[in-house]
Design a protein around this motif. Structure first.
Motif, PDB file in Angstrom:
ATOM      1  N   TRP A 290      66.623  61.883  60.936  1.00  0.00           N
ATOM      2  CA  TRP A 290      66.219  63.094  61.650  1.00  0.00           C
ATOM      3  C   TRP A 290      65.956  64.239  60.685  1.00  0.00           C
ATOM      4  N   GLN A 291      64.737  64.723  60.689  1.00  0.00           N
ATOM      5  CA  GLN A 291      64.388  65.938  59.968  1.00  0.00           C
ATOM      6  C   GLN A 291      64.408  67.064  61.000  1.00  0.00           C
ATOM      7  N   SER A 292      65.529  67.774  61.061  1.00  0.00           N
ATOM      8  CA  SER A 292      65.712  68.767  62.123  1.00  0.00           C
ATOM      9  C   SER A 292      64.883  70.009  61.859  1.00  0.00           C
ATOM     10  N   ALA A 293      63.782  70.112  62.595  1.00  0.00           N
ATOM     11  CA  ALA A 293      62.866  71.247  62.435  1.00  0.00           C
ATOM     12  C   ALA A 293      63.442  72.528  62.995  1.00  0.00           C
ATOM     13  N   SER A 294      64.505  72.421  63.777  1.00  0.00           N
ATOM     14  CA  SER A 294      65.110  73.618  64.356  1.00  0.00           C
ATOM     15  C   SER A 294      66.269  74.141  63.525  1.00  0.00           C
ATOM     16  N   GLY A 295      66.820  73.322  62.618  1.00  0.00           N
ATOM     17  CA  GLY A 295      67.967  73.837  61.881  1.00  0.00           C
ATOM     18  C   GLY A 295      68.443  73.013  60.712  1.00  0.00           C
ATOM     19  N   GLY A 296      67.598  72.144  60.167  1.00  0.00           N
ATOM     20  CA  GLY A 296      68.091  71.204  59.173  1.00  0.00           C
ATOM     21  C   GLY A 296      67.689  71.430  57.733  1.00  0.00           C
ATOM     22  N   MET A 297      66.932  72.486  57.446  1.00  0.00           N
ATOM     23  CA  MET A 297      66.434  72.641  56.079  1.00  0.00           C
ATOM     24  C   MET A 297      67.419  73.359  55.170  1.00  0.00           C
ATOM     25  N   VAL A 298      67.253  73.103  53.875  1.00  0.00           N
ATOM     26  CA  VAL A 298      67.974  73.834  52.832  1.00  0.00           C
ATOM     27  C   VAL A 298      66.941  74.524  51.955  1.00  0.00           C
ATOM     28  N   SER A 299      67.371  75.611  51.297  1.00  0.00           N
ATOM     29  CA  SER A 299      66.449  76.326  50.425  1.00  0.00           C
ATOM     30  C   SER A 299      67.244  77.168  49.434  1.00  0.00           C
ATOM     31  N   THR A 300      66.520  77.837  48.576  1.00  0.00           N
ATOM     32  CA  THR A 300      67.101  78.715  47.557  1.00  0.00           C
ATOM     33  C   THR A 300      66.455  80.091  47.659  1.00  0.00           C
ATOM     34  N   MET A 301      67.050  81.063  46.989  1.00  0.00           N
ATOM     35  CA  MET A 301      66.417  82.379  46.964  1.00  0.00           C
ATOM     36  C   MET A 301      65.077  82.309  46.242  1.00  0.00           C
ATOM     37  N   SER A 302      64.988  81.507  45.181  1.00  0.00           N
ATOM     38  CA  SER A 302      63.717  81.361  44.462  1.00  0.00           C
ATOM     39  C   SER A 302      62.607  80.899  45.383  1.00  0.00           C
ATOM     40  N   ASP A 303      62.951  80.017  46.324  1.00  0.00           N
ATOM     41  CA  ASP A 303      61.962  79.491  47.258  1.00  0.00           C
ATOM     42  C   ASP A 303      61.712  80.433  48.428  1.00  0.00           C
ATOM     43  N   TYR A 304      62.792  80.870  49.086  1.00  0.00           N
ATOM     44  CA  TYR A 304      62.600  81.598  50.339  1.00  0.00           C
ATOM     45  C   TYR A 304      61.967  82.966  50.121  1.00  0.00           C
ATOM     46  N   GLU A 305      62.164  83.546  48.938  1.00  0.00           N
ATOM     47  CA  GLU A 305      61.513  84.829  48.683  1.00  0.00           C
ATOM     48  C   GLU A 305      59.993  84.672  48.668  1.00  0.00           C
TER      49      GLU A 305
END
Length: 426
Positions: A290-305
């Motif tokens: 399951w790739q949870s499109a509603s709440g399953g992702m991880v990220s970093t500040m480098s990415d999310y910015e």
């Protein structure tokens, strides 16, 4: 989410005082365009987070405020986890929870642009079992007992309903309605399943309300993701990498962390604050289908910015067009306001003063938005782990908070927003 309708403390508003600085007062936080940040006032952000760490409320956090394409405040506090005591960096990996939804929504709009899906498409065009769903209507007997009557749809669920959380699809881990109880009893997170199987599980459950009738937070985004997979003919993450993550250079954003070295970068909440209360275990080191499109992702500040800057730019980033201007404008236009026919109940998470576009909360009333401050047109969302972002086009500014604290998150988010806007001067 951060703002609950009618249930958060009212804060003051910003007004011009003395040397055109802004201080709390009754009224509105609407700030004239062209404001800049006072670095001495921004120091209060550091003081606040240092105290949060020192008193053991959170393990750590990282905050970025960026204006006119450049960081005006960028600090990390505390540690990734209290066991390793490794410091937080821009490469520390955070569970985004519902901030995943914003990423899914942007990619969905890219597929709309490409003509792969249409907003008025019925969901049953892609997932036939959704043609047979029913709405659960609570009936109360004379003795006070409640039962669920299943009634036909007044109209089909559409892609637009999924993107605006008006499909009637809900969550089962909050609230006590009979439909939410049905979600809990169905044990929808059991076993190892993919988006296709999950969509079939949801299709067997009653809707909380008729399509288009009520803003209702839930698994709409996961069903949207399955529609995207069918329309594009490939798995969700492959679509996201091709359309968004790759072009933006979001190299550490995904659903699972399998590299042992990167697993060492995962942020963890303090041990007594590790229950995210979302009805399931969210451990990105355990790979599932399951790739949870509603709440399953991880990220970093480098990415999310980079994602936040793209939103602030109106859909472009470093010369690349992620969304056309007209598509972006549609995405950030309130879809659930007056005249839309959409009602709001106790669980309207965008909050007073905010409407909702196609995947993002949008500020429509500067004087009534809770928590103030902010500007008209502000975009925002957050997640169960405390991660939070605000996009303020009027001030050409965004800020991102990454943390892992389900218990303290609402208080921390409100305080951060207050301090950010109190540090603004004309």
């Amino acid at each position: 989410m951060i703002s609950r309708s009618g249930r958060v403390l009212a804060c003051g508003a910003l007004m011009s005082l003395g040397a055109m600085s802004f201080a709390r007062a009754e009224g509105t936080y609407e700030i004239p365009a062209g404001a800049h940040f006072n670095q001495e006032k921004l120091a209060k952000v550091s003081e606040f987070f240092k105290n949060e760490v020192a008193t053991g409320k959170i393990a750590g956090a990282t905050v970025l405020i960026q204006q006119h394409g450049k960081p005006v405040y960028h600090e990390a506090f505390g540690v990734q986890d209290v066991v390793s005591k490794a410091p937080i960096t821009d490469k520390t990996i955070f569970r985004l929870f519902s901030m995943t939804k914003a990423i899914t929504a942007v990619v969905a709009m890219q597929l709309v642009e490409d003509g792969k899906i249409k907003l008025d498409d019925p969901v049953s065009k892609y997932i036939p079992s959704f043609a047979n769903v029913k709405v659960g209507v609570e009936k109360k007997a004379e003795d006070g007992t409640k039962s669920l009557e299943l009634v036909p749809l007044s109209r089909p669920i559409t892609v637009h309903d999924l993107m605006t959380h008006t499909s009637g699809i809900t969550y089962g881990f909050y609230g006590n309605s009979l439909v939410r109880k049905a979600y809990r009893d169905a044990n929808i997170y059991a076993g190892d399943f993919d988006l296709a199987e999950f969509a079939e599980r949801i299709a067997k459950l009653p809707l909380h309300n008729q399509p288009g009738a009520l803003w209702q937070y839930g698994h709409s985004t996961d069903i949207l993701a399955r529609v995207m997979e069918i329309a594009a003919g490939k798995p969700l993450l492959d679509i996201e990498r091709e359309k968004l993550l790759g072009p933006l250079g979001m190299v550490d954003t995904g659903f699972f962390v399998t590299d042992p070295e990167k697993q060492k970068l995962l942020a963890q909440p303090v041990p007594n604050d590790s229950d995210f209360r979302v009805g399931r275990i969210n451990d990105p080191t355990v790979v599932k289908k399951w790739q949870s499109a509603s709440g399953g992702m991880v990220s970093t500040m480098s990415d999310y910015e980079r994602f936040a800057q793209m939103l602030l730019n109106g859909g472009s980033f470093e010369g690349k067009t992620i969304l056309k201007p007209e598509t972006f404008k549609l995405m950030v236009t309130d879809q659930v306001g007056p005249g839309s026919g959409v009602d709001r109940d106790y669980y309207y998470f965008p909050g007073d003063g905010f409407g909702f576009g196609l995947g993002l909360a949008v500020r429509t009333d500067p004087g009534n938005a809770k928590p103030p401050p902010g500007d008209l047109g502000e975009l925002k969302w957050d997640g169960a782990s405390g991660c939070y972002f605000v996009i303020d086009p009027k001030q050409d500014m965004f800020f991102v908070l990454l943390e892992q604290t389900p218990t303290e998150r609402q208080r921390v988010q409100r305080t951060l927003k207050q301090l950010v806007y109190e540090a603004m001067e004309k």
